[in-house]
Design an enzyme around this catalytic site. Structure first.
Site, PDB file in Angstrom:
ATOM      1  N   TYR A  17      73.024 -42.295   2.956  1.00 45.32           N
ATOM      2  CA  TYR A  17      73.669 -42.415   3.565  1.00 45.32           C
ATOM      3  C   TYR A  17      72.649 -41.491   5.358  1.00 45.32           C
ATOM      4  CZ  TYR A  17      77.850 -41.334   7.668  1.00 45.32           C
ATOM      5  OH  TYR A  17      78.700 -41.655   8.925  1.00 45.32           O
ATOM      6  N   LYS A  27      71.160 -42.861   8.507  1.00 42.70           N
ATOM      7  CA  LYS A  27      71.497 -42.378   9.833  1.00 42.70           C
ATOM      8  C   LYS A  27      70.186 -41.317  10.475  1.00 42.70           C
ATOM      9  CE  LYS A  27      75.777 -43.864  10.156  1.00 42.70           C
ATOM     10  NZ  LYS A  27      75.581 -44.387  11.483  1.00 42.70           N
TER      11      LYS A  27
END
Lengths: 262, 262
Positions: free
Chosen positions: A169, A173
């Protein structure tokens, strides 16, 4: 062929008429926007908010959003390159020769996990959900955005630092953050004077988050309507931040502030 | 079966004997390292340098490095998840029950391009070459690194800022930078006291770069041997930087300095 009753014909006519009224007799259309991830919680809030304010809305997602004026469907199992070319051609058809005022990418997802187990699996999923969608939105912007239009991507505040417990993640991002800066740079391929930003939410106040974190302090969660209205304002040219900004959405006592990172 | 001549048998024996001498009568083995990308220019320099200094070297690449003690081959067209599981199982077999002192990932690649053309294609390639390899190296580290071992990844100085003309490259390297910080964080899945760093080269002095940029000022390029020797020192516990560092390799007048980012 079966012969249709007068009643059936009447019902059909009423449907056409209602449609005609909706599309032609309300106020003049404010403009056109694309929402990537239009069937997610935030995406749907954006579709609703723009529609309510009289915008023509195109939703891109794996499933259609019936409120949108047009839908572009993405095949989950297609490759990145194939998704890009399919989306670009479908958006082109839906728009005919018009351009859009905003491309808003709110697609995304979340997975935890460190280096010890399933790193490739988790990272691959995060990449598809956040980076494929962001990069395809950038390509849609390069092809179909008006000069001075808005391209908004979705980052995440935690990915500004280390994220050892959600490694895939964080990587995805961080890539979206860097893409945002690149898109705001010179010769990025976007039309002149485009505004490129990324919103960096902490926790959005979605039904799913309420379900999984029922005891959390909701007054620190960011309401979807607040975010949808931000997009509307920026699209209309109001309260625009600097291009390339990574805007943290910090909510306290039910009030959300935009805090640029760095 | 054809009958072999005495001469053939003698040649075969001489080969075995030479091999035996090489493996058993030189100094005691210094330790074990893994080089991901061991057939690239920098990777090969690392394999050579560690071998020269008496280390057991495992090369991971799509093609074997004959200088290495062992090779793990990666299938170019396999998925990220399949590459990860295949590499982990092959490394396990090559090591039997031993662990390694360092996992050094110097795999990578470069592609230009902005949002206007082939963004998905370029980004996908960069992701495979830099991020797949880095994440799989992290998984190798989590499974096979000794406590206190070195995990080194390869970032890029330009990706610390916007890279509008090489958008996919910038995203991939930004992800590697963030992964480096995550791996250095608490509960990252790596063994205790691991040192995790990323080197951020500007331009490496490779034959390929000399070919494509023949008129450049080579005194600002970083020699491969300098980088290989850095890895050797860090592996031996010498001159170690802080874990999580992004180390820019700045070369001027043929002298390279390490400048931590931020």
């Amino acid at each position: 062929m079966s012969k249709r009753s007068s009643r059936e014909k009447l019902v059909e006519f009423a449907g056409f008429f209602e449609n005609f009224l909706n599309k032609n007799t309300s106020q003049a259309m404010a403009g056109r926007v694309v929402v990537y991830g239009g069937r997610g919680a935030l995406g749907n809030a954006c579709v609703q908010h723009f529609k309510k304010n009289n915008w023509w809305v195109l939703s891109i997602d794996m499933v259609a959003n019936e409120t949108a004026d047009a839908n572009v469907l993405v095949e989950r199992d297609a490759s990145w390159v194939d998704q890009e070319s399919s989306v670009l051609s479908q958006v082109g058809s839906a728009l005919s020769d018009s351009k859009v005022d905003a491309v808003i990418c709110v697609a995304g997802g979340w997975a935890g996990g460190n280096a010890a187990k399933d790193l490739a699996k988790n990272s691959d999923l995060m990449w598809r959900q956040s980076v494929w969608t962001s990069a395809i939105s950038a390509a849609v912007g390069a092809n179909y955005l008006k000069p001075g239009g808005l391209l908004s991507l979705t980052g995440a505040k935690p990915a500004l630092a280390a994220t050892p417990g959600m490694m895939g993640y964080g990587m995805a991002k961080a890539a979206v953050h860097q893409l945002t800066k690149s898109l705001a740079g010179k010769d990025s391929g976007l039309p002149d004077n485009s505004l490129v930003v990324a919103i960096l939410p902490v926790t959005l106040d979605t039904p799913m988050n309420r379900k999984w974190m029922p005891k959390a302090d909701f007054s620190t969660w960011t309401p979807l309507e607040f975010v949808a209205d931000l997009f509307l304002k920026w699209t209309k040219g109001e309260e625009r931040p600097a291009s390339g900004s990574l805007l943290q959405l910090i909510t306290q006592d039910s009030v959300t502030k935009l805090v640029p990172a760095e």
